[in-house]
Design a protein around this motif. Structure first.
Motif, PDB file in Angstrom:
ATOM      1  N   LEU A  42       9.454 -10.394  -1.443  1.00 14.56           N
ATOM      2  CA  LEU A  42       9.300 -11.634  -2.192  1.00 14.56           C
ATOM      3  C   LEU A  42       8.367 -11.448  -3.385  1.00 14.56           C
ATOM      4  CD1 LEU A  42       9.981 -14.662  -2.340  1.00 14.56           C
ATOM      5  CD2 LEU A  42       8.004 -15.100  -0.858  1.00 14.56           C
ATOM      6  N   LEU A  43       7.301 -10.686  -3.187  1.00 16.25           N
ATOM      7  CA  LEU A  43       6.351 -10.408  -4.271  1.00 16.25           C
ATOM      8  C   LEU A  43       5.784  -9.008  -4.078  1.00 16.25           C
ATOM      9  CD1 LEU A  43       4.681 -11.275  -6.734  1.00 16.25           C
ATOM     10  CD2 LEU A  43       2.957 -12.157  -5.133  1.00 16.25           C
ATOM     11  N   SER A  44       6.357  -8.056  -4.776  1.00 16.49           N
ATOM     12  CA  SER A  44       5.870  -6.675  -4.705  1.00 16.49           C
ATOM     13  C   SER A  44       5.047  -6.387  -5.948  1.00 16.49           C
ATOM     14  CB  SER A  44       7.036  -5.695  -4.626  1.00 16.49           C
ATOM     15  OG  SER A  44       7.767  -5.900  -3.425  1.00 16.49           O
TER      16      SER A  44
ATOM     17  N   TYR B  67      -1.685  -5.946  -9.057  1.00 10.74           N
ATOM     18  CA  TYR B  67      -0.835  -7.042  -9.530  1.00 10.74           C
ATOM     19  C   TYR B  67      -1.075  -7.296 -11.013  1.00 10.74           C
ATOM     20  CZ  TYR B  67      -0.107  -8.071  -4.567  1.00 10.74           C
ATOM     21  OH  TYR B  67       0.227  -7.977  -3.232  1.00 10.74           O
ATOM     22  N   GLY B  68       0.006  -7.388 -11.781  1.00 12.45           N
ATOM     23  CA  GLY B  68      -0.081  -7.690 -13.199  1.00 12.45           C
ATOM     24  C   GLY B  68       0.144  -9.167 -13.478  1.00 12.45           C
ATOM     25  N   ASP B  69       0.132  -9.559 -14.742  1.00 17.16           N
ATOM     26  CA  ASP B  69       0.280 -10.959 -15.125  1.00 17.16           C
ATOM     27  C   ASP B  69       1.634 -11.527 -14.680  1.00 17.16           C
ATOM     28  OD1 ASP B  69      -2.220 -10.947 -16.280  1.00 17.16           O
ATOM     29  OD2 ASP B  69      -1.485 -10.510 -18.295  1.00 17.16           O
ATOM     30  N   ALA B  70       2.686 -10.722 -14.805  1.00 15.80           N
ATOM     31  CA  ALA B  70       4.003 -11.194 -14.365  1.00 15.80           C
ATOM     32  C   ALA B  70       4.024 -11.438 -12.858  1.00 15.80           C
ATOM     33  CB  ALA B  70       5.081 -10.188 -14.756  1.00 15.80           C
ATOM     34  N   ASP B  71       3.325 -10.578 -12.109  1.00 17.90           N
ATOM     35  CA  ASP B  71       3.248 -10.757 -10.656  1.00 17.90           C
ATOM     36  C   ASP B  71       2.530 -12.063 -10.317  1.00 17.90           C
ATOM     37  OD1 ASP B  71       4.425  -8.242 -10.341  1.00 17.90           O
ATOM     38  OD2 ASP B  71       2.466  -7.250 -10.380  1.00 17.90           O
ATOM     39  N   LEU B  72       1.457 -12.340 -11.061  1.00  7.35           N
ATOM     40  CA  LEU B  72       0.696 -13.560 -10.797  1.00  7.35           C
ATOM     41  C   LEU B  72       1.521 -14.811 -11.134  1.00  7.35           C
ATOM     42  CD1 LEU B  72      -2.881 -12.596 -12.045  1.00  7.35           C
ATOM     43  CD2 LEU B  72      -1.925 -12.462  -9.746  1.00  7.35           C
ATOM     44  N   ALA B  73       2.326 -14.718 -12.200  1.00  7.61           N
ATOM     45  CA  ALA B  73       3.197 -15.847 -12.550  1.00  7.61           C
ATOM     46  C   ALA B  73       4.208 -16.096 -11.433  1.00  7.61           C
ATOM     47  CB  ALA B  73       3.898 -15.574 -13.872  1.00  7.61           C
TER      48      ALA B  73
ATOM     49  N   ARG C  98       0.505   0.590  -8.652  1.00  6.61           N
ATOM     50  CA  ARG C  98      -0.358   1.097  -7.594  1.00  6.61           C
ATOM     51  C   ARG C  98      -1.488   1.888  -8.236  1.00  6.61           C
ATOM     52  NH1 ARG C  98       0.682  -0.007  -1.868  1.00  6.61           N
ATOM     53  NH2 ARG C  98       2.782  -0.898  -1.836  1.00  6.61           N
ATOM     54  N   SER C  99      -2.641   1.847  -7.604  1.00  4.06           N
ATOM     55  CA  SER C  99      -3.757   2.656  -8.104  1.00  4.06           C
ATOM     56  C   SER C  99      -3.534   4.111  -7.722  1.00  4.06           C
ATOM     57  CB  SER C  99      -5.076   2.149  -7.508  1.00  4.06           C
ATOM     58  OG  SER C  99      -5.117   2.429  -6.104  1.00  4.06           O
ATOM     59  N   ALA C 100      -4.374   4.977  -8.256  1.00  3.42           N
ATOM     60  CA  ALA C 100      -4.261   6.402  -7.936  1.00  3.42           C
ATOM     61  C   ALA C 100      -4.417   6.635  -6.442  1.00  3.42           C
ATOM     62  CB  ALA C 100      -5.314   7.189  -8.711  1.00  3.42           C
ATOM     63  N   ALA C 101      -5.170   5.738  -5.789  1.00  2.00           N
ATOM     64  CA  ALA C 101      -5.383   5.875  -4.342  1.00  2.00           C
ATOM     65  C   ALA C 101      -4.282   5.173  -3.546  1.00  2.00           C
ATOM     66  CB  ALA C 101      -6.751   5.314  -3.967  1.00  2.00           C
ATOM     67  N   GLY C 102      -3.314   4.576  -4.222  1.00  3.04           N
ATOM     68  CA  GLY C 102      -2.198   3.938  -3.527  1.00  3.04           C
ATOM     69  C   GLY C 102      -2.382   2.468  -3.233  1.00  3.04           C
TER      70      GLY C 102
ATOM     71  N   MET D 129      -3.500  -6.853 -17.839  1.00  2.00           N
ATOM     72  CA  MET D 129      -4.608  -6.619 -16.911  1.00  2.00           C
ATOM     73  C   MET D 129      -4.062  -6.560 -15.489  1.00  2.00           C
ATOM     74  SD  MET D 129      -8.210  -8.702 -16.737  1.00  2.00           S
ATOM     75  CE  MET D 129      -9.561  -8.110 -15.725  1.00  2.00           C
ATOM     76  N   GLU D 130      -4.677  -5.763 -14.668  1.00  4.31           N
ATOM     77  CA  GLU D 130      -4.223  -5.591 -13.288  1.00  4.31           C
ATOM     78  C   GLU D 130      -5.322  -6.000 -12.321  1.00  4.31           C
ATOM     79  OE1 GLU D 130      -3.203  -1.470 -13.439  1.00  4.31           O
ATOM     80  OE2 GLU D 130      -1.081  -1.899 -13.843  1.00  4.31           O
ATOM     81  N   TYR D 131      -4.892  -6.529 -11.156  1.00  2.00           N
ATOM     82  CA  TYR D 131      -5.829  -7.056 -10.167  1.00  2.00           C
ATOM     83  C   TYR D 131      -5.523  -6.458  -8.803  1.00  2.00           C
ATOM     84  CZ  TYR D 131      -6.288 -10.529 -13.883  1.00  2.00           C
ATOM     85  OH  TYR D 131      -6.464 -11.143 -15.094  1.00  2.00           O
ATOM     86  N   SER D 132      -6.569  -6.222  -8.024  1.00  2.00           N
ATOM     87  CA  SER D 132      -6.385  -5.709  -6.666  1.00  2.00           C
ATOM     88  C   SER D 132      -5.929  -6.825  -5.747  1.00  2.00           C
ATOM     89  CB  SER D 132      -7.698  -5.121  -6.140  1.00  2.00           C
ATOM     90  OG  SER D 132      -8.636  -6.166  -5.897  1.00  2.00           O
ATOM     91  N   VAL D 133      -5.459  -6.461  -4.570  1.00  2.00           N
ATOM     92  CA  VAL D 133      -4.993  -7.460  -3.619  1.00  2.00           C
ATOM     93  C   VAL D 133      -6.130  -8.379  -3.200  1.00  2.00           C
ATOM     94  CG1 VAL D 133      -5.361  -6.002  -1.579  1.00  2.00           C
ATOM     95  CG2 VAL D 133      -3.629  -7.800  -1.506  1.00  2.00           C
ATOM     96  N   GLY D 134      -7.357  -7.817  -3.115  1.00  5.49           N
ATOM     97  CA  GLY D 134      -8.494  -8.653  -2.754  1.00  5.49           C
ATOM     98  C   GLY D 134      -8.821  -9.670  -3.827  1.00  5.49           C
TER      99      GLY D 134
END
Length: 278
Positions: A27-29, A41-47, A33-37, A1-6
């Motif tokens: 540090l955390l990229s 963030y995915g699960d690995a990013d959240l970890a 990216r969405s189609a609009a750029g 699952m993916e999450y927006s920055v907000g």
């Protein structure tokens, strides 16, 4: 699952600006990216974010966190052990500072409940700088003499303090007069004034051997807050604090050359003893 920055900002408790900074520094990229750029963030990013926030809470810098996360050879356990030691030291220091602050507040009160008008009547321009009281207590807290002085100070009455300050004012006048008239700092006149000050401390607070008196005088010459306790700023002259320090050390040398003799008892000394009601 993916999450927006907000979304990540909302449930992770960090600002969008912080997440953008983490991305900018690498540090955390976000992994997508969405189609609009927009960042996703995915699960690995959240970890990874969870690890970053954990280390941040422990006080690690972003550079230290990056080294821990990016270098597979980095020993995170060693880093955590070092941080654990540092945090324990900081906690111990804070506990000490709490006790020092409590003691400093006692010093500030001088053991006597006075109104502002009464305090000015007794102490005049001489003020008790709380920051200096705290620093002095940290410096001298292991000294039995310091502990005795604090206990004696807390036991003094308003009348005691009035006598103490009257003695101090008379001595201060003689000191500044000797200085203004050019009496040598290592001459008898200045040394006698130094000895008078030493006996004043002994009479009202705690025994003050000449070596202890020398350390006190060193503080007068290096810390304006300390010197303001004996000579208010309005009565100070350039060079007066070093002058007093020289006189104190010269007096110590003079005492070392003489056989010790007990000081005669005085009414002031007797007045400092515990009293009983008749």
């Amino acid at each position: 699952m993916e999450y927006s920055v907000g979304q990540v900002s909302g449930f992770a408790g960090v600002t969008v600006r912080t997440l953008h900074h983490y991305d900018k520094t690498g540090l955390l990229s976000p992994s997508a990216r969405s189609a609009a750029g927009y960042r996703l963030y995915g699960d690995a990013d959240l970890a990874r974010l969870q690890q970053i926030l954990f280390y941040r809470e422990l006080g690690f810098s972003l550079e230290e966190i990056a080294a821990i996360l990016e270098d597979p050879q980095a020993n995170a356990l060693d880093q955590l052990r070092a941080r654990h030691r540092l945090l324990k030291e900081q906690i111990d220091k804070l506990h000490r500072l709490v006790k020092v602050a409590e003691r400093a507040m006692e010093v500030q009160r001088t053991g006597v409940e006075l109104t502002p008008e009464e305090r000015f009547e007794v102490f005049g321009e001489v003020t008790f700088d709380l920051s200096y009281a705290t620093a002095a207590h940290l410096k001298w807290q292991d000294s039995g003499g310091h502990q005795q002085a604090m206990a004696r100070a807390a036991a003094h009455t308003k009348e005691d303090w009035a006598r103490i300050m009257a003695e101090a004012a008379a001595w201060r006048h003689r000191l500044t007069t000797a200085f203004d008239e050019g009496a040598p700092a290592d001459g008898d006149r200045a040394m006698d004034l130094a000895e008078e000050h030493r006996r004043h401390i002994t009479r009202w607070f705690a025994p003050c051997p000449t070596d202890m008196h020398g350390r006190i005088a060193d503080d007068f010459a290096t810390d304006p807050r300390a010197f303001a306790l004996v000579v208010p700023p309005s009565e100070q002259r350039p060079g007066l604090a070093p002058y007093l320090r020289t006189a104190v050390h010269a007096n110590a040398v003079r005492h070392a050359d003489r056989p010790s003799q007990p000081s005669p008892p005085s009414q002031s000394c007797r007045s400092a003893q515990p009293r009983t009601e008749s």
